[in-house]
Structure formats: structure tokens, C-alpha cells
Write a protein that holds these residues in place. Structure first.
Motif, PDB file in Angstrom:
ATOM      1  N   ALA A 147       8.479  -7.369   0.409  1.00 51.35           N
ATOM      2  CA  ALA A 147       7.578  -6.788  -0.333  1.00 51.35           C
ATOM      3  C   ALA A 147       6.859  -5.297   0.259  1.00 51.35           C
ATOM      4  CB  ALA A 147       6.361  -7.767  -1.080  1.00 51.35           C
ATOM      5  N   TRP A 148       7.157  -4.360   0.281  1.00 54.32           N
ATOM      6  CA  TRP A 148       6.719  -3.301   1.154  1.00 54.32           C
ATOM      7  C   TRP A 148       5.927  -2.437   0.210  1.00 54.32           C
ATOM      8  CZ3 TRP A 148       5.963  -2.329   5.762  1.00 54.32           C
ATOM      9  CH2 TRP A 148       5.688  -0.969   6.398  1.00 54.32           C
ATOM     10  N   ASN A 149       4.455  -2.262   0.863  1.00 53.40           N
ATOM     11  CA  ASN A 149       3.638  -1.213   0.335  1.00 53.40           C
ATOM     12  C   ASN A 149       2.805  -0.429   1.416  1.00 53.40           C
ATOM     13  OD1 ASN A 149       1.934  -3.174   1.583  1.00 53.40           O
ATOM     14  ND2 ASN A 149       0.808  -3.982  -0.023  1.00 53.40           N
ATOM     15  N   GLN A 150       3.610  -0.327   2.426  1.00 55.90           N
ATOM     16  CA  GLN A 150       3.173   0.468   3.439  1.00 55.90           C
ATOM     17  C   GLN A 150       1.739   0.325   4.128  1.00 55.90           C
ATOM     18  OE1 GLN A 150       3.253   4.735   1.960  1.00 55.90           O
ATOM     19  NE2 GLN A 150       4.799   4.116   0.485  1.00 55.90           N
ATOM     20  N   SER A 151       1.458  -0.866   4.080  1.00 53.79           N
ATOM     21  CA  SER A 151       0.307  -1.461   4.602  1.00 53.79           C
ATOM     22  C   SER A 151       0.225  -2.168   6.018  1.00 53.79           C
ATOM     23  CB  SER A 151      -0.469  -2.578   3.866  1.00 53.79           C
ATOM     24  OG  SER A 151       0.278  -3.671   3.762  1.00 53.79           O
ATOM     25  N   ASP A 197       6.314   1.060  -7.236  1.00 58.31           N
ATOM     26  CA  ASP A 197       5.404   2.211  -7.933  1.00 58.31           C
ATOM     27  C   ASP A 197       4.905   2.915  -6.494  1.00 58.31           C
ATOM     28  OD1 ASP A 197       4.151   3.820  -9.697  1.00 58.31           O
ATOM     29  OD2 ASP A 197       2.571   2.520  -9.853  1.00 58.31           O
ATOM     30  N   PRO A 198       5.392   3.552  -5.761  1.00 59.06           N
ATOM     31  CA  PRO A 198       4.807   4.188  -4.613  1.00 59.06           C
ATOM     32  C   PRO A 198       4.237   5.501  -4.875  1.00 59.06           C
ATOM     33  CG  PRO A 198       7.467   4.475  -4.532  1.00 59.06           C
ATOM     34  CD  PRO A 198       6.941   3.503  -5.744  1.00 59.06           C
ATOM     35  N   SER A 199       3.095   5.519  -4.441  1.00 57.46           N
ATOM     36  CA  SER A 199       2.118   6.854  -4.670  1.00 57.46           C
ATOM     37  C   SER A 199       3.143   8.008  -3.685  1.00 57.46           C
ATOM     38  CB  SER A 199       0.770   6.579  -3.906  1.00 57.46           C
ATOM     39  OG  SER A 199       0.392   7.991  -4.035  1.00 57.46           O
ATOM     40  N   VAL A 229      10.192  -1.523  -3.157  1.00 49.04           N
ATOM     41  CA  VAL A 229       8.917  -0.608  -3.133  1.00 49.04           C
ATOM     42  C   VAL A 229       8.486  -0.589  -4.656  1.00 49.04           C
ATOM     43  CG1 VAL A 229       7.719   1.175  -2.167  1.00 49.04           C
ATOM     44  CG2 VAL A 229       9.622   0.462  -1.106  1.00 49.04           C
ATOM     45  N   ARG A 231       6.277   0.187 -12.074  1.00 46.84           N
ATOM     46  CA  ARG A 231       5.487  -1.188 -12.270  1.00 46.84           C
ATOM     47  C   ARG A 231       5.564  -1.218 -13.986  1.00 46.84           C
ATOM     48  NH1 ARG A 231      -0.710  -2.170  -9.907  1.00 46.84           N
ATOM     49  NH2 ARG A 231      -0.881  -4.249 -10.999  1.00 46.84           N
ATOM     50  N   ILE A 242       1.722  -7.336  -9.587  1.00 46.58           N
ATOM     51  CA  ILE A 242       2.773  -7.092  -8.617  1.00 46.58           C
ATOM     52  C   ILE A 242       3.467  -8.297  -8.233  1.00 46.58           C
ATOM     53  CG2 ILE A 242       2.991  -6.236  -6.326  1.00 46.58           C
ATOM     54  CD1 ILE A 242       2.274  -4.103  -7.962  1.00 46.58           C
TER      55      ILE A 242
END
Length: 277
Positions: A159-163, A189-191, A187, A222, A227
């Protein structure tokens, strides 16, 4: 680095599935299992009338010591039948000192194996123990719903959210990722203004591929309120048998009051969840 020192922390005989999961993980990794049996003293000495607190305190301590000793005896009986390397220890802690005690044990473990800390069957202290391992111990934690089933770790969802928390989890899970037959970087709903912009997950996929991981990327919309619901649904769709994710990107207080991906996954996950921060 392989997981050679594996820790599980127990407060109740009802956590037998957690112990079985820890045994299975230890055998898989050819490691050493440390089973830590805790007796918890829940008294708060300031809440009793004058002269009574000392008696109540001693009685509660005695009960906690007896519970820890009985649990240690049960765990030893179970582990004597196994062909793995193991050790069992017990201690008593008050709630105020629980985090420090568990954190010191988890600090020297490569992996902590726990059951789900939320739900109707979860022990009352499971949440505090899990958070102590993550925060005070800085150890990765494998949360196992029920007991560890085979096959395990063949297909993994990240689960990748770039954090930074997610990045730490990926690095700590590298031995499992390298051993997996397939890894999906999911990923959600990436911004478009995020650090990865038009290529979400691309840099991570490149890094993992160079480490010999068979990784691919899936970018999802999403479509559900939480999530965690999307992660669980995606894991079911692709047949993933483990999820890797960062823990507590928001504060524990906020997650306790408002909820969050970490808390919801700890409560609702149907496959093992590997968490780190």
C-alpha cells in the motif's frame, strides 16, 4: 537482513493462534522465537480511599504475577514439542510502564508477530502492546488475523502513499518482498502534485526491481470511503496473502478518535499485515 530474532508478546492463553503464527514464522525464517508472557496490573493507586490502596495494589500485583507464571508454563509446554529455537520469559507491568517494557524487548527483535489488536476477541492490552513495539521498539510488526496460513508471502500488496512510513515498511519487508513470486505496488488516488507526479510508484518499482523483486504497479481510484476498504478489496481481487504498509502516518490520538488507514486495517484485515514506521 533476514528475520532471525522473532518476538511475540502474550497476555492471555486465548492468544494461542498468535503463538502458532509466531512458531510458523520462526520455522519459515529458521530463526529464534522469544515468547514474552505479560501479567498486567491495571490498578491506579490514586483512586482508592486512604489506607486501602496498598492492599489493593499488592493483591493486583499478586494476581498479575500468578497470571504471568501460568501463561509462561502453558507456552513452555507448547514450545517443547517444536523443533525451533525458542525462549520464554515473563514479567509483570503496570499500564504506565507497559510501553517501556515492551519497547525494550521489541528493540532487539527483527520482527514482532502479533494478533489483531482490535475486535471482539482481542485482549484489552493488545493495542498498547502493538503500538509500543512500533513506536518505542521501532520494530516491524506482522499482524496476523487468526493464524498464519500457507501459502504465505507468495503474492504481496504494497500500500504505497509516498510517505516516509511506507518507505520504512518497504525496506523492513525487503526479505519477504525478494522471496515473493509477485509484488503489486498499489497506489490509491495519487495527487498530481505529489512528489512522484505523473509516475506514482515508478521510482519504488525501479528500486525493488534492482533488488530482484518481481514488482508491478496498479493505480486505483478512490471508490470507497475508507482507504483500508480499497486495500482489502484489492488484496482479495489479486489473491494477495500479505499487505505491506506504513503505520500511523497521522497521530495515534487522531486515529483513535477519527479512525485512519492504520487502525482500520488492524481491525478489518483479512490477510497478514506487515507494518513499520
Amino acid at each position: 537482513m533476514p528475520y532471525k530474532s522473532i518476538l511475540t508478546v502474550m497476555t492471555s492463553e486465548a492468544q494461542h493462534e498468535q503463538l502458532e503464527s509466531a512458531i510458523a514464522m520462526t520455522r519459515r525464517e529458521e530463526g529464534h522465537l522469544d515468547a514474552f508472557c505479560l501479567g498486567i496490573d491495571h490498578t491506579q493507586s490514586g483512586y482508592y480511599y486512604a489506607g486501602a490502596s496498598a492492599y489493593v495494589f499488592q493483591e493486583s500485583i499478586d494476581q498479575a504475577m500468578a497470571a504471568a507464571a501460568a501463561l509462561e508454563h502453558k507456552v513452555r509446554d507448547r514450545l517443547h514439542a517444536e523443533d525451533i529455537r525458542w525462549a520464554v520469559d515473563s514479567a509483570v507491568a503496570q499500564m504506565g510502564g507497559l510501553s517501556t517494557l515492551v519497547g525494550m524487548r521489541a528493540r532487539y527483535a527483527d520482527l514482532v508477530v502479533m494478533g489483531q489488536p482490535y475486535g471482539k476477541d482481542a485482549p484489552p492490552d493488545a493495542e498498547a502492546i502493538t503500538e509500543a513495539a512500533l513506536f518505542e521498539g521501532s520494530a516491524p510488526v506482522l499482524i496476523v488475523p487468526g493464524h498464519l496460513r500457507e501459502p504465505f508471502g507468495k503474492k504481496i500488496l504494497i500500500a504505497w502513499n509516498q510517505s516516509s512510513e511506507a518507505m520504512v515498511a518497504v525496506r523492513r519487508a525487503m526479505p519477504l518482498l525478494q522471496a515473493a513470486e509477485q509484488v503489486e505496488i498499489t497506489v490509491i488516488d495519487p495527487s498530481p502534485n505529489g512528489p512522484e507526479r505523473s509516475d506514482p510508484g515508478g521510482a519504488l518499482c525501479q528500486m525493488l526491481t534492482r533488488q530482484g523483486v518481481k514488482a508491478e504497479i496498479a493505480v486505483l481510484a478512490r471508490t470507497l470511503p475508507q482507504i483500508s476498504e480499497i486495500i482489502n478489496r484489492r488484496a482479495t481481487e489479486i489473491g494477495a496473502d500479505m499487505v505491506v504498509m506504513g503505520a500511523y502516518g497521522h497521530s495515534r490520538f487522531r486515529q483513535a478518535i477519527l479512525g485512519g488507514a492504520t487502525r482500520n486495517m488492524l481491525e478489518k484485515a483479512t490477510v497478514p499485515v506487515f507494518m513499520a514506521r
